[in-house]
Design a protein around this motif. Sequence first.
Motif, mmCIF file in Angstrom:
data_model
loop_
_atom_site.group_PDB
_atom_site.id
_atom_site.type_symbol
_atom_site.label_atom_id
_atom_site.label_comp_id
_atom_site.label_asym_id
_atom_site.label_seq_id
_atom_site.Cartn_x
_atom_site.Cartn_y
_atom_site.Cartn_z
ATOM 1 N N ASN A 1 0.845 -1.188 0.000
ATOM 2 C CA ASN A 1 0.000 0.000 0.000
ATOM 3 C C ASN A 1 0.882 1.240 0.000
ATOM 4 N N VAL A 2 0.642 2.120 -0.962
ATOM 5 C CA VAL A 2 1.270 3.436 -0.989
ATOM 6 C C VAL A 2 0.142 4.444 -1.173
ATOM 7 N N TYR A 3 -0.046 5.245 -0.150
ATOM 8 C CA TYR A 3 -1.088 6.251 -0.097
ATOM 9 C C TYR A 3 -2.453 5.641 -0.432
ATOM 10 N N ARG A 4 -2.984 5.887 -1.617
ATOM 11 C CA ARG A 4 -4.333 5.424 -1.942
ATOM 12 C C ARG A 4 -4.351 4.233 -2.898
ATOM 13 N N THR A 5 -3.182 3.641 -3.133
ATOM 14 C CA THR A 5 -3.056 2.529 -4.059
ATOM 15 C C THR A 5 -2.666 1.257 -3.306
#
Length: 97
Positions: free
Chosen positions: A65-69
Amino acid sequence: MSEKLSDEARGPLLDPLLRNGWQMVEGRDAIAKTFEFENFVDAFGWMTRVAIWAEKWNHHPEWSNVYRTVEVLLTTHDVDGLSALDAKLARKMDGLL
């Protein structure tokens, strides 16, 4: 214990997922999908809901998970490839959106 998907079972289980954005992973017997959310809280909330089902079914995704992805890869390590559990968890992930 899970079993690796037979050639006959792959179409009926995987074709609907592939039509819904899942992709076969090159070099691995696995499927993957990238999920995009409005923000980090929505992404993390979805991951939490998925984690409850993954723990219940004792079948855990490879994900990041990176921010909203959220990038997800599903395979069954015990059978060194795809099993019905992967298709089941993929359907649940799509359903929890």
